[in-house]
Write a protein that holds these residues in place. Structure first.
Motif, PDB file in Angstrom:
ATOM      1  N   ALA A  71      44.354   9.662  -9.121  1.00  0.00           N
ATOM      2  CA  ALA A  71      44.456   9.618  -7.724  1.00  0.00           C
ATOM      3  C   ALA A  71      45.001  10.912  -7.166  1.00  0.00           C
ATOM      4  O   ALA A  71      46.004  11.422  -7.765  1.00  0.00           O
ATOM      5  CB  ALA A  71      45.718   8.548  -7.384  1.00  0.00           C
ATOM      6  N   GLY A  72      44.428  11.172  -6.042  1.00  0.00           N
ATOM      7  CA  GLY A  72      44.759  12.471  -5.468  1.00  0.00           C
ATOM      8  C   GLY A  72      44.058  13.665  -6.074  1.00  0.00           C
ATOM      9  O   GLY A  72      44.120  14.806  -5.377  1.00  0.00           O
ATOM     10  N   GLU A  73      43.368  13.613  -7.256  1.00  0.00           N
ATOM     11  CA  GLU A  73      42.375  14.513  -7.704  1.00  0.00           C
ATOM     12  C   GLU A  73      41.236  14.670  -7.164  1.00  0.00           C
ATOM     13  O   GLU A  73      40.579  13.504  -7.241  1.00  0.00           O
ATOM     14  CB  GLU A  73      42.536  14.463  -9.169  1.00  0.00           C
ATOM     15  N   PRO A  74      40.473  15.800  -7.197  1.00  0.00           N
ATOM     16  CA  PRO A  74      39.228  15.874  -6.583  1.00  0.00           C
ATOM     17  C   PRO A  74      38.022  15.085  -7.938  1.00  0.00           C
ATOM     18  O   PRO A  74      38.502  15.132  -8.950  1.00  0.00           O
ATOM     19  CB  PRO A  74      38.964  17.280  -6.521  1.00  0.00           C
ATOM     20  N   ASP A  75      37.166  14.637  -7.068  1.00  0.00           N
ATOM     21  CA  ASP A  75      35.946  13.997  -8.126  1.00  0.00           C
ATOM     22  C   ASP A  75      35.022  14.799  -8.659  1.00  0.00           C
ATOM     23  O   ASP A  75      34.345  15.345  -8.139  1.00  0.00           O
ATOM     24  CB  ASP A  75      35.647  12.789  -7.512  1.00  0.00           C
ATOM     25  N   LEU A  76      35.438  15.464  -9.781  1.00  0.00           N
ATOM     26  CA  LEU A  76      34.655  16.686 -10.464  1.00  0.00           C
ATOM     27  C   LEU A  76      33.242  16.179 -10.682  1.00  0.00           C
ATOM     28  O   LEU A  76      32.230  17.215 -10.615  1.00  0.00           O
ATOM     29  CB  LEU A  76      35.182  17.302 -11.315  1.00  0.00           C
ATOM     30  N   SER A  77      32.934  15.082 -10.703  1.00  0.00           N
ATOM     31  CA  SER A  77      31.671  14.548 -11.009  1.00  0.00           C
ATOM     32  C   SER A  77      30.659  14.927  -9.970  1.00  0.00           C
ATOM     33  O   SER A  77      29.467  15.259 -10.125  1.00  0.00           O
ATOM     34  CB  SER A  77      31.484  13.124 -11.304  1.00  0.00           C
ATOM     35  N   ALA A 393      37.821  29.382 -11.815  1.00  0.00           N
ATOM     36  CA  ALA A 393      36.761  28.589 -12.191  1.00  0.00           C
ATOM     37  C   ALA A 393      36.821  27.108 -11.629  1.00  0.00           C
ATOM     38  O   ALA A 393      36.305  26.336 -11.175  1.00  0.00           O
ATOM     39  CB  ALA A 393      35.814  28.843 -13.326  1.00  0.00           C
ATOM     40  N   ALA A 394      38.061  26.562 -12.500  1.00  0.00           N
ATOM     41  CA  ALA A 394      38.534  25.252 -12.324  1.00  0.00           C
ATOM     42  C   ALA A 394      38.814  25.097 -10.717  1.00  0.00           C
ATOM     43  O   ALA A 394      38.851  23.768 -10.210  1.00  0.00           O
ATOM     44  CB  ALA A 394      39.557  24.965 -13.062  1.00  0.00           C
ATOM     45  N   LYS A 395      39.305  26.008 -10.028  1.00  0.00           N
ATOM     46  CA  LYS A 395      39.698  25.829  -8.876  1.00  0.00           C
ATOM     47  C   LYS A 395      38.506  25.752  -7.769  1.00  0.00           C
ATOM     48  O   LYS A 395      38.776  25.123  -6.666  1.00  0.00           O
ATOM     49  CB  LYS A 395      40.821  26.906  -8.321  1.00  0.00           C
ATOM     50  N   VAL A 396      37.599  26.551  -8.307  1.00  0.00           N
ATOM     51  CA  VAL A 396      36.351  26.654  -7.476  1.00  0.00           C
ATOM     52  C   VAL A 396      35.702  25.128  -7.635  1.00  0.00           C
ATOM     53  O   VAL A 396      35.470  24.747  -6.695  1.00  0.00           O
ATOM     54  CB  VAL A 396      35.545  27.829  -7.888  1.00  0.00           C
ATOM     55  N   ASP A 397      35.664  24.530  -8.837  1.00  0.00           N
ATOM     56  CA  ASP A 397      34.987  23.175  -8.977  1.00  0.00           C
ATOM     57  C   ASP A 397      36.084  22.392  -8.285  1.00  0.00           C
ATOM     58  O   ASP A 397      35.252  21.290  -7.527  1.00  0.00           O
ATOM     59  CB  ASP A 397      35.203  22.953 -10.588  1.00  0.00           C
ATOM     60  N   ALA A 398      37.269  22.453  -8.095  1.00  0.00           N
ATOM     61  CA  ALA A 398      38.071  21.384  -7.290  1.00  0.00           C
ATOM     62  C   ALA A 398      37.810  21.616  -5.875  1.00  0.00           C
ATOM     63  O   ALA A 398      37.641  20.596  -5.115  1.00  0.00           O
ATOM     64  CB  ALA A 398      39.507  21.674  -7.744  1.00  0.00           C
TER      65      ALA A 398
END
Length: 410
Positions: A71-77, A393-398
């Protein structure tokens, strides 16, 4: 989710415009008319003729299920399998000058896979020429996600689109004289006009809390009557009514400019060193934005001013502390910058570094509206930084995942 197909471009309509900067700009004069593309024509590829039957395909193993996001986190899928270039492109929004030239922006949409445009300037030509331009931009993009098509349609001194098909919208200060139900209904009409022109995101309303005693010296907001009155109750009631009416019409909104530009004197668009030494994390100005978030705004725009009681070492848009404060208010949507392409407040930082610093702080969309040529530099810098640093890179994904999620209903 809507998918857009490539569309061809032809020349037709005329716009009369003058450049303004997204977020903090005031009225300007209008230049000579400029021709712009007419309605784009869709291209349909002929279907292949049937051939001989092929061999039965070998069954492939079922893919592993993707874990549900916290909850509250972006759906990286949502961006699984995307290239880094595609993800970086989604988190940049480029200016599309309604006066032209158009082709440089169209090229960026195609080559840098940029995920959003901001209609930049002033037009009195009316709805159809704007719709033609939007259709041409959509056709030029030809990507897997719909475009965010944004503009500044606040009313009063800051209304980009005018002419047949667009109402003359009163300033926020005048809107605050209406009852909330009346304002919501009128805003629904104004939003429907945007939607009919292909605009799906209004970078409005302004929720900056401006003290009445200093409004005349508040260059970015008070001078132009962009504030919904002078009390927190008035700003919350009327700003949210405007936003709700827009969303009723299918146009997403971005409340701005967090954590508030109501106490500064300089305009970050044309002034360096703009600083607020009063606003802190528990200030009523922040509470106003909290109410706007709770009411359902899909985007929050960050200010480029420095707030010494929040983070004295960086403009809010580059500050993990200031951006993090938005998340602490319970917001899990898209955080967008004010213009970072030409704003004097950030000119000491190279263009590419501006994008990297904003995303590193937690911003999801970097706005390059006033100087579109900065956008490719920003995309390239994001890609390079992500290749060099797995954490970045993880921040770009999010960020890309949040942007894609926000486009689900476009």
């Amino acid at each position: 989710m809507t998918r857009f197909r490539p569309l061809g471009l032809v020349t037709a309509a005329v716009l009369t415009v003058a450049a303004v900067t997204a977020g903090c700009s005031g009225p300007t004069a209008e230049p000579d008319p400029t021709a712009l593309p007419g309605p784009a024509q869709s291209t349909v590829q002929p279907s292949a003729s049937p051939g001989t039957p092929s061999a039965r395909p070998t069954p492939e193993p079922a893919p592993e299920p993707t874990p549900e996001p916290t909850a509250g986190e972006p759906d990286l899928s949502l961006v699984d399998g995307w290239t880094l270039e595609e993800k970086a492109g989604q988190i940049v929004m480029v200016g599309l000058p309604v006066a032209g030239p158009f082709q440089p922006t169209f090229d960026m949409l195609r080559d840098q896979k940029i995920g959003g445009v901001f209609l930049h300037g002033r037009t009195t030509a009316g709805r159809q020429p704007v719709k033609n331009l939007v259709d041409a931009a959509v056709g030029a993009a030809a990507q897997r996600q719909p475009l965010f098509v944004a503009t500044d349609q606040e009313g009063g001194a800051v209304q980009v689109l005018r002419g047949q098909g667009f109402s003359d919208i009163p300033s926020a200060l005048d809107q605050a004289e209406l009852s909330a139900p009346d304002l919501r209904e009128r805003s629904r009409t104004w939003g429907a006009e945007l939607a009919a022109a292909g605009v799906n995101l209004n970078l409005a309303p302004v929720l900056d809390l401006v003290p009445q005693a200093t409004a005349s010296s508040n260059a970015p907001v008070g001078v132009f009557g962009r504030n919904y009155g002078y009390t927190a109750d008035s700003v919350i009631t009327h700003g949210n009514a405007f936003a709700e009416g827009q969303r009723d019409a299918g146009v997403q909104t971005s409340i701005k400019h967090f954590p508030g530009l109501g106490r500064v004197t300089g305009n970050t668009d044309d002034t360096a060193g703009v600083t607020d030494a009063v606003t802190g994390p528990d200030d009523p100005s922040v509470d106003v934005f909290s109410a706007g978030i709770e009411a359902g705004s899909g985007l929050v725009m960050m200010s480029s001013a420095v707030y010494t009681k929040i983070d004295p070492d960086a403009p809010a848009v580059f500050s993990p502390v200031a951006v993090g404060l938005v998340r602490e208010l319970g917001f899990d949507g898209v955080i967008i910058s004010d213009d970072l392409s030409a704003a004097v407040q950030v000119q000491r930082v190279p263009a590419g570094a501006r994008a990297v610093r904003a995303v590193d702080a937690g911003v999801d969309i970097v706005l390059a509206s006033a100087k579109p040529s900065a956008a490719p530099v920003m995309v390239d810098a994001l890609v390079r930084a992500a290749r060099d640093d797995p954490d970045f890179a993880a921040k770009v994904d999010a960020a890309a995942a949040r942007v894609v999620a926000a486009k689900a209903d476009l």
